[in-house]
Write a protein that holds these residues in place. Sequence first.
Motif, PDB file in Angstrom:
ATOM      1  N   LEU A 179      87.173  23.602  71.185  1.00 27.75           N
ATOM      2  CA  LEU A 179      85.749  23.705  71.435  1.00 27.75           C
ATOM      3  C   LEU A 179      85.012  24.078  70.027  1.00 27.75           C
ATOM      4  O   LEU A 179      83.991  23.216  69.512  1.00 27.75           O
ATOM      5  CB  LEU A 179      85.112  24.669  72.312  1.00 27.75           C
ATOM      6  CG  LEU A 179      85.754  24.121  73.852  1.00 27.75           C
ATOM      7  CD1 LEU A 179      85.542  25.654  74.709  1.00 27.75           C
ATOM      8  CD2 LEU A 179      85.085  23.133  74.318  1.00 27.75           C
ATOM      9  N   HIS A 184      80.942  23.451  68.797  1.00 30.04           N
ATOM     10  CA  HIS A 184      80.288  24.608  69.678  1.00 30.04           C
ATOM     11  C   HIS A 184      80.489  25.809  68.880  1.00 30.04           C
ATOM     12  O   HIS A 184      81.375  26.154  68.280  1.00 30.04           O
ATOM     13  CB  HIS A 184      80.860  24.508  70.875  1.00 30.04           C
ATOM     14  CG  HIS A 184      81.066  23.190  71.755  1.00 30.04           C
ATOM     15  ND1 HIS A 184      79.899  23.162  72.619  1.00 30.04           N
ATOM     16  CD2 HIS A 184      81.905  22.168  71.942  1.00 30.04           C
ATOM     17  CE1 HIS A 184      80.062  21.900  73.243  1.00 30.04           C
ATOM     18  NE2 HIS A 184      81.178  21.154  72.820  1.00 30.04           N
ATOM     19  N   ILE A 187      80.298  29.855  73.185  1.00 28.17           N
ATOM     20  CA  ILE A 187      81.196  29.469  73.955  1.00 28.17           C
ATOM     21  C   ILE A 187      81.662  30.576  74.810  1.00 28.17           C
ATOM     22  O   ILE A 187      81.952  31.657  74.682  1.00 28.17           O
ATOM     23  CB  ILE A 187      82.687  29.288  73.207  1.00 28.17           C
ATOM     24  CG1 ILE A 187      82.436  27.986  72.256  1.00 28.17           C
ATOM     25  CG2 ILE A 187      83.793  28.816  74.394  1.00 28.17           C
ATOM     26  CD1 ILE A 187      83.741  27.937  71.435  1.00 28.17           C
ATOM     27  N   ALA A 245      79.378  25.660  75.928  1.00 27.66           N
ATOM     28  CA  ALA A 245      80.844  25.374  76.170  1.00 27.66           C
ATOM     29  C   ALA A 245      81.461  26.496  77.138  1.00 27.66           C
ATOM     30  O   ALA A 245      80.692  27.589  76.848  1.00 27.66           O
ATOM     31  CB  ALA A 245      81.772  25.078  74.904  1.00 27.66           C
ATOM     32  N   THR A 333      85.311  17.753  77.583  1.00 27.57           N
ATOM     33  CA  THR A 333      84.824  18.098  76.219  1.00 27.57           C
ATOM     34  C   THR A 333      84.266  17.130  75.351  1.00 27.57           C
ATOM     35  O   THR A 333      84.921  15.998  75.284  1.00 27.57           O
ATOM     36  CB  THR A 333      86.116  19.001  75.798  1.00 27.57           C
ATOM     37  OG1 THR A 333      87.155  18.244  75.515  1.00 27.57           O
ATOM     38  CG2 THR A 333      86.340  20.299  76.389  1.00 27.57           C
TER      39      THR A 333
END
Length: 338
Positions: A179, A184, A187, A245, A333
């Motif tokens: 991620l 990102h 998270i 995320a 994702t």
Amino acid sequence: MSANTTPRPPVMEDVARLAGVSHQTVSRVLNTHPNVSARTRKRVERAIAELGYRRNTAARSLVTRRSQAIGVLGAGTAHYGPANTLLGVQQAARNEGYAVSMASLSEVTTAGIHDALEHFLLQSVDGIVVIVPHETMLTSLHAIALSVPLVAVGFGADEHLTVAAVNQRVGAALAVQHLVNLGHTSIAHVSGPQDWIDAAARTEGWRRSLEQAGLPEGVLVQGDWSAESGYRAGLELAAARNVTALFAANDQMALGALRAFSEAGLRVPEDISVVGFDDQPEAGYFVPPLTTVNQGFKELGARCIRMLLSDMANGPSAAASVLNPKLVVRGSTAPPAQ
């Protein structure tokens, strides 16, 4: 009176005759002895399959003074991860010629653990596998003296226990780093119950990975492994709209979160990315297909049984075998929206 024409079951001598080897060679193949060539092993295995030979475990038990049975204790088997760890161990044990006596704890308590282990000992099992990576189990195992070898699945290295495990922190790091690499910076994590060792390790891996990436700790929502808890967490995160995320500690909670995001009008992965853990067979058919972490349950089971058989032959080792999981990237994702 007519003779009994019922065919007798094949015996080891029949296998040896068909394979063109000695009785001793067949015995070595059945007991996975290393001093057998691959070519000879295959010839014997073909003869076994052709004849439908099954070893006489009762006779073998009289010779070896072993029951040829292993006790396997699990918990949380309604969920994919524990259930498939149990299945992997069971299959590996049967491949080695051992019967499996299974027990499952509906609640992890000291009394329940003691009762289950005592039940196995009364059955005269040759060894025990415990698949209950819970703090109460760890405390109980340290306090119990058993007369047979035991392998604990899912624990960290321990000077008193033989352990087979998947590196849960590495699995969490793979999820978070994926991620981070996508861009990102906020998270969240939906965790499992923190008295479960696997859940605590995944949470620690999430925290440590964010710290190593120079990111602030994200939102942590407590789950209980169920899709319902993931759904509730997803509704909470969707209402706050403060993350891009989510790393869920198992695929079932990720599934619940996917539904919550859909109901809240959030698109996955355009508005929020989701990563799960376990790689259950249905994960590739979620909407969208789920990026997740594969633990390798079959290999974990095989390692566990190899360690148990070694301890049965040579005495307790307090060794640890740790398997690294793998990230499986699918459609849930993507980079965060600009």
